[in-house]
Scaffold this motif. Sequence first.
Motif, PDB file in Angstrom:
ATOM      1  N   GLN A 188     -24.158  15.886  -9.966  1.00 52.45           N
ATOM      2  CA  GLN A 188     -24.903  15.667 -11.419  1.00 52.45           C
ATOM      3  C   GLN A 188     -24.666  16.066 -12.444  1.00 52.45           C
ATOM      4  O   GLN A 188     -24.861  15.517 -14.296  1.00 52.45           O
ATOM      5  CB  GLN A 188     -26.642  15.760 -10.766  1.00 52.45           C
ATOM      6  CG  GLN A 188     -27.161  14.964 -10.280  1.00 52.45           C
ATOM      7  CD  GLN A 188     -27.120  13.629 -10.486  1.00 52.45           C
ATOM      8  OE1 GLN A 188     -27.378  13.631 -11.700  1.00 52.45           O
ATOM      9  NE2 GLN A 188     -26.812  12.310  -9.850  1.00 52.45           N
ATOM     10  N   PRO A 197     -36.972  12.465 -15.606  1.00 55.10           N
ATOM     11  CA  PRO A 197     -37.218  13.371 -14.374  1.00 55.10           C
ATOM     12  C   PRO A 197     -36.860  12.443 -13.097  1.00 55.10           C
ATOM     13  O   PRO A 197     -38.264  11.413 -12.884  1.00 55.10           O
ATOM     14  CB  PRO A 197     -37.607  15.179 -13.614  1.00 55.10           C
ATOM     15  CG  PRO A 197     -38.987  14.763 -13.989  1.00 55.10           C
ATOM     16  CD  PRO A 197     -38.504  13.943 -15.489  1.00 55.10           C
ATOM     17  N   TYR A 203     -34.616  13.933  -5.947  1.00 54.14           N
ATOM     18  CA  TYR A 203     -33.696  13.782  -5.107  1.00 54.14           C
ATOM     19  C   TYR A 203     -33.975  13.552  -3.739  1.00 54.14           C
ATOM     20  O   TYR A 203     -34.653  13.797  -3.251  1.00 54.14           O
ATOM     21  CB  TYR A 203     -32.934  15.194  -5.117  1.00 54.14           C
ATOM     22  CG  TYR A 203     -32.538  15.162  -3.909  1.00 54.14           C
ATOM     23  CD1 TYR A 203     -30.294  14.459  -4.123  1.00 54.14           C
ATOM     24  CD2 TYR A 203     -32.413  15.770  -2.416  1.00 54.14           C
ATOM     25  CE1 TYR A 203     -30.039  14.951  -2.776  1.00 54.14           C
ATOM     26  CE2 TYR A 203     -31.525  15.861  -1.200  1.00 54.14           C
ATOM     27  CZ  TYR A 203     -30.256  15.307  -1.797  1.00 54.14           C
ATOM     28  OH  TYR A 203     -29.298  15.428  -0.887  1.00 54.14           O
ATOM     29  N   ALA A 249     -25.327  18.094  -6.590  1.00 56.30           N
ATOM     30  CA  ALA A 249     -26.336  18.550  -7.904  1.00 56.30           C
ATOM     31  C   ALA A 249     -24.657  18.830  -8.629  1.00 56.30           C
ATOM     32  O   ALA A 249     -24.670  18.739 -10.020  1.00 56.30           O
ATOM     33  CB  ALA A 249     -26.474  20.021  -7.255  1.00 56.30           C
ATOM     34  N   VAL A 303     -34.551  16.049 -11.027  1.00 56.65           N
ATOM     35  CA  VAL A 303     -33.247  16.468 -11.042  1.00 56.65           C
ATOM     36  C   VAL A 303     -33.260  15.671 -12.865  1.00 56.65           C
ATOM     37  O   VAL A 303     -34.119  14.282 -12.848  1.00 56.65           O
ATOM     38  CB  VAL A 303     -32.316  14.876 -10.481  1.00 56.65           C
ATOM     39  CG1 VAL A 303     -30.822  15.315 -11.766  1.00 56.65           C
ATOM     40  CG2 VAL A 303     -31.896  15.622  -9.863  1.00 56.65           C
ATOM     41  N   ASN A 333     -23.973  14.272 -16.812  1.00 58.71           N
ATOM     42  CA  ASN A 333     -24.646  15.368 -17.637  1.00 58.71           C
ATOM     43  C   ASN A 333     -24.056  15.947 -18.148  1.00 58.71           C
ATOM     44  O   ASN A 333     -24.905  16.485 -19.597  1.00 58.71           O
ATOM     45  CB  ASN A 333     -25.631  15.537 -16.601  1.00 58.71           C
ATOM     46  CG  ASN A 333     -26.701  14.020 -16.096  1.00 58.71           C
ATOM     47  OD1 ASN A 333     -27.109  13.586 -16.556  1.00 58.71           O
ATOM     48  ND2 ASN A 333     -27.006  14.386 -14.778  1.00 58.71           N
ATOM     49  N   ILE A 382     -37.511  17.942  -4.802  1.00 55.87           N
ATOM     50  CA  ILE A 382     -36.861  18.460  -5.898  1.00 55.87           C
ATOM     51  C   ILE A 382     -36.109  17.259  -6.929  1.00 55.87           C
ATOM     52  O   ILE A 382     -36.130  15.999  -6.312  1.00 55.87           O
ATOM     53  CB  ILE A 382     -35.150  18.383  -4.953  1.00 55.87           C
ATOM     54  CG1 ILE A 382     -34.908  19.389  -3.608  1.00 55.87           C
ATOM     55  CG2 ILE A 382     -34.057  18.889  -5.594  1.00 55.87           C
ATOM     56  CD1 ILE A 382     -33.643  19.446  -3.455  1.00 55.87           C
ATOM     57  N   GLY A 425     -31.887  15.027 -15.774  1.00 54.85           N
ATOM     58  CA  GLY A 425     -31.331  14.954 -16.855  1.00 54.85           C
ATOM     59  C   GLY A 425     -31.205  14.609 -17.937  1.00 54.85           C
ATOM     60  O   GLY A 425     -31.281  15.751 -18.483  1.00 54.85           O
TER      61      GLY A 425
END
Length: 216
Positions: A41, A22, A25, A38, A14, A45, A12, A16
């Motif tokens: 985040q 990225p 996770y 999630a 992320v 963000n 996974i 941002g």
Amino acid sequence: MSRFNVKGFPTILVFGVEKDGPFPYEGARAASAIESFALEQLESNVSPPEVLELSGPDVMEEKCATAAICFVAFLPDILDSKAEGRNKYLDILLSAAEKFKQSPYSYVWAAAGKQPDLEQQVGVGGYGYPALVALNVKKGAYAPLRSAFQLKQINEFVREAGQGGKGNLPLEKVPSIVKTQPWDGKDGEVIEEDEFSLEDLMGDDGDVAAATNDEL
């Protein structure tokens, strides 16, 4: 896969603020843990809320054309509220925007009488300022705030608008937005008209009358 150095599955990533950088996770693989991460985040963000002046079609297109709900505030003329009063109204709207910043809403405002077609279509005008409407351009519908322009009432209004359908009214057509001069943040100035004395206004008639009397 190699671009982001993915070495195994499941992975996974992320994305941002830095879309090209990225990070993975590394928490638990349980659904509840991933959901919690999630949401964290999303909170960190999400863009800060803003309340823009509806000063032209470009603002309408950017903020209202695609938003799930566009909240439009109509504020009193600057001569009535002065800068201090207007800023208080904007602070109230910004506080509501902050509370619901995770929702796909937008917030704009216009001074009284500056967007006549929009005001006419949503039933705003006359002495009804400040006013607030929830606008859905895509569905051609709106709902007016029917209570005081206060933070508690506006928060409740935004919440109810997000649930959909309650008190919605149809728009006649897509509102026509005109380009206006943006507010400079200052108090308004009263434009003084030239004063004329009664003698100035009646001077010519008096001369004519005098001349007529002399002839008689």
